[in-house]
Design an enzyme around this catalytic site. Structure first.
Site, PDB file in Angstrom:
ATOM      1  N   LYS A  63      19.435  54.391  95.474  1.00 17.11           N
ATOM      2  CA  LYS A  63      19.340  53.410  94.392  1.00 17.11           C
ATOM      3  C   LYS A  63      19.438  54.137  93.059  1.00 17.11           C
ATOM      4  O   LYS A  63      18.500  54.813  92.636  1.00 17.11           O
ATOM      5  CB  LYS A  63      18.028  52.634  94.430  1.00 17.11           C
ATOM      6  CG  LYS A  63      18.050  51.448  93.428  1.00 17.11           C
ATOM      7  CD  LYS A  63      16.681  51.021  92.985  1.00 17.11           C
ATOM      8  CE  LYS A  63      16.214  51.746  91.747  1.00 17.11           C
ATOM      9  NZ  LYS A  63      16.980  51.381  90.524  1.00 17.11           N
TER      10      LYS A  63
ATOM     11  N   CYS B 152      13.307  66.048  81.056  1.00 18.07           N
ATOM     12  CA  CYS B 152      11.897  66.192  81.434  1.00 18.07           C
ATOM     13  C   CYS B 152      11.386  67.611  81.243  1.00 18.07           C
ATOM     14  O   CYS B 152      10.175  67.823  81.113  1.00 18.07           O
ATOM     15  CB  CYS B 152      11.699  65.744  82.878  1.00 18.07           C
ATOM     16  SG  CYS B 152      12.932  66.407  84.008  1.00 18.07           S
TER      17      CYS B 152
ATOM     18  N   GLU C 244       4.395  62.442  76.990  1.00 20.65           N
ATOM     19  CA  GLU C 244       5.819  62.756  77.020  1.00 20.65           C
ATOM     20  C   GLU C 244       6.553  61.723  76.172  1.00 20.65           C
ATOM     21  O   GLU C 244       6.609  60.539  76.511  1.00 20.65           O
ATOM     22  CB  GLU C 244       6.342  62.724  78.460  1.00 20.65           C
ATOM     23  CG  GLU C 244       7.800  63.145  78.560  1.00 20.65           C
ATOM     24  CD  GLU C 244       8.309  63.156  79.993  1.00 20.65           C
ATOM     25  OE1 GLU C 244       9.105  64.045  80.327  1.00 20.65           O
ATOM     26  OE2 GLU C 244       7.912  62.265  80.766  1.00 20.65           O
TER      27      GLU C 244
END
Length: 478
Positions: free
Chosen positions: A170, A279, A378
């Site tokens: 997905k 990230c 973050e």
């Protein structure tokens, strides 16, 4: 206008069970640029059935057969480089240069590395009379992110193919175009029916169905820590393996003896690249207290020559991926100001010269304290926080004082000192003086996830270990 309304299941392009569509927004224009279909549990069931059936035969293919298959995939991938680049720019706003020079080439890198690793990987070894066998784990669910859409897809599919697994994928509904082209590559390469299956849809529907499905043996997820927790919860009832590459708030320790101009400049550019949507970006820069003013001045200069705008216009960075991300970044920049950090450059609002589009000003904060929100959360945008430390021990303490542990960075001149610091950092990757290796194992500590991706270490996540006792024993005489 792209319309990718079918799913790839069991070697065929098939319509979804329910004809519900999702609009895909171009973040540079804020306009609809395409449509995908929204899958359901019924579509997931169809894909899992196909993958389970294909696993029976694909899991028994030879090393040589899988090498040949990966080589065919690589050949087909090379034919579509331009298509991939345009798709990445359109779906998530990457500057065309970054798409063509980083996003897409990473697919070639992972394919080549996977082929080479497969040639020598030990699937069997003997320990006394016991044979240790590494076997494909089974049907793998893969949920991929929008920030590096083709890169993260390829680095999951390659080890699955290499080890003999089948899969149900997905892609992110925010950036699904490059994944669709990848499915076309898999089809053109002659990947056996049912080995690779792809369904588009929303995370709470298709993603949750994949994570919880009893017919799926492992899930590989890349995305936010929040979503990763939900994936793990959904998977828990079926005791399947879950590997996760999640968020980060990576420290960048610049030691007193570092070349400050080089180290600070490189750190700023690394944060701004991909609009800050990586990230492992070094978003917390740690400098000696006595060098804060110098570091802030260098960072300001570099940030202010970071051009922002239409990703097809030769800019340094394009937009962030969508409105909700833009609004989150704006909120956190304002929180940084409100909590007392020094705004060196940038700030809230769109950059001068940009109209429509989710553009963010390259932003630098100095005199940030590690308890501040901008040092803890973050942000996932082009925002750098500069913190100070009094000595190396405090620098390590601050660096590790985070719930994340994906990456860390160190710059300095004394090799011995750097290595000591590196050994104390709680992170899955530590880069010394800008060192890089895209084939090194990638993954994190703490809330940054578990498991590793890329190369030989990535193979292990797709394998079960079987011990065959007495394999080397001599038959007992009658």
């Amino acid at each position: 206008m792209r319309k990718y309304l079918k799913f790839y299941i069991d070697g065929h392009w098939v319509p979804p069970e329910t004809p519900k569509q999702i609009s895909v927004i171009n973040p540079a224009s804020e306009e609809v640029c395409g449509y995908i279909s929204a899958g359901s549990i019924v579509d997931v069931n169809r894909a899992v059935t196909a993958a389970k059936r294909a696993f029976v035969t694909f899991s028994r293919t030879s090393r040589e057969e899988r090498i040949e298959l990966l080589q065919r995939v690589l050949a087909e991938f090379r034919k579509r480089l331009g298509h991939f680049g345009k798709a990445v720019t359109e779906e998530m706003g990457s500057p065309a240069s970054l798409a063509d020079e980083a996003h897409v080439p990473s697919g070639i890198l992972y394919l080549n590395a996977g082929i080479e690793d497969l040639k020598t990987f030990k699937f069997e070894e003997d320990r006394g009379t016991t044979r240790i066998v590494k076997e494909p784990i089974g049907v793998c669910g893969m949920i991929t992110p929008w920030n590096w859409p083709i890169s993260q897809l390829v680095c999951k599919v390659v080890p699955a193919l290499a080890t003999g697994c089948t899969m149900v994928v997905k892609p992110s509904e925010q950036a699904p175009f490059s994944a669709y082209i990848w499915a076309e590559v898999m089809d053109a390469a002659g990947v056996p029916a049912g080995v690779f299956n792809m369904i588009n849809g929303l995370g709470p529907e298709v993603g949750a169905a994949i994570a919880s499905h009893p017919g799926i043996d492992m899930v590989s997820f890349t995305g936010s820590t929040r979503a990763g927790i939900e994936v793990a919860r959904a998977a828990a009832a079926t005791i399947k393996r879950v590997t996760q590459e999640l968020g980060g708030k990576s420290p960048n320790i610049i030691l007193e003896d570092a070349d400050f101009e080089t180290a600070v400049s490189h750190g700023v550019r690394s944060v701004m690249s991909n609009s800050g949507q990586s990230c492992n970006a070094p978003t917390r820069m740690l400098v000696p207290t006595t060098r804060m003013e110098e570091a802030a001045a260098i960072a300001k200069r570099v940030a202010e020559v970071t051009t922002v705008g239409d990703p097809n216009d030769g800019v340094s960075i394009g937009p962030v991926v969508n409105r909700s991300q833009w609004e989150k970044i704006q909120r956190l920049i304002q929180v940084g100001v409100d909590e007392g950090a020094t705004l060196v450059t940038g700030g809230v609002g769109r950059p001068v010269g940009t109209g429509k589009g989710f553009y963010v000003k390259p932003t630098v904060f100095a005199n940030v304290k590690n308890h501040m929100t901008i040092a803890r959360e973050e942000i996932f945008g082009p925002v750098l926080s500069i913190l100070s430390y009094e000595n190396i021990d405090q620098a390590v303490e601050i660096a590790n004082d985070t719930e994340y542990g994906l990456a860390a960075y160190i710059s300095g001149s004394d090799t011995k000192t750097i290595r000591v610091v590196a050994s104390q950092l709680r992170a899955g990757q530590v880069s010394i003086n800008g060192g890089g290796d895209a084939t090194a194992p990638f993954g994190g500590y703490k809330l940054s996830g578990n498991g590793r991706e890329v190369g030989e270490y990535g193979f292990h996540e797709y394998l079960e270990i079987k011990a065959v006792l007495g394999y080397g024993s001599k038959p007992t005489a009658k």
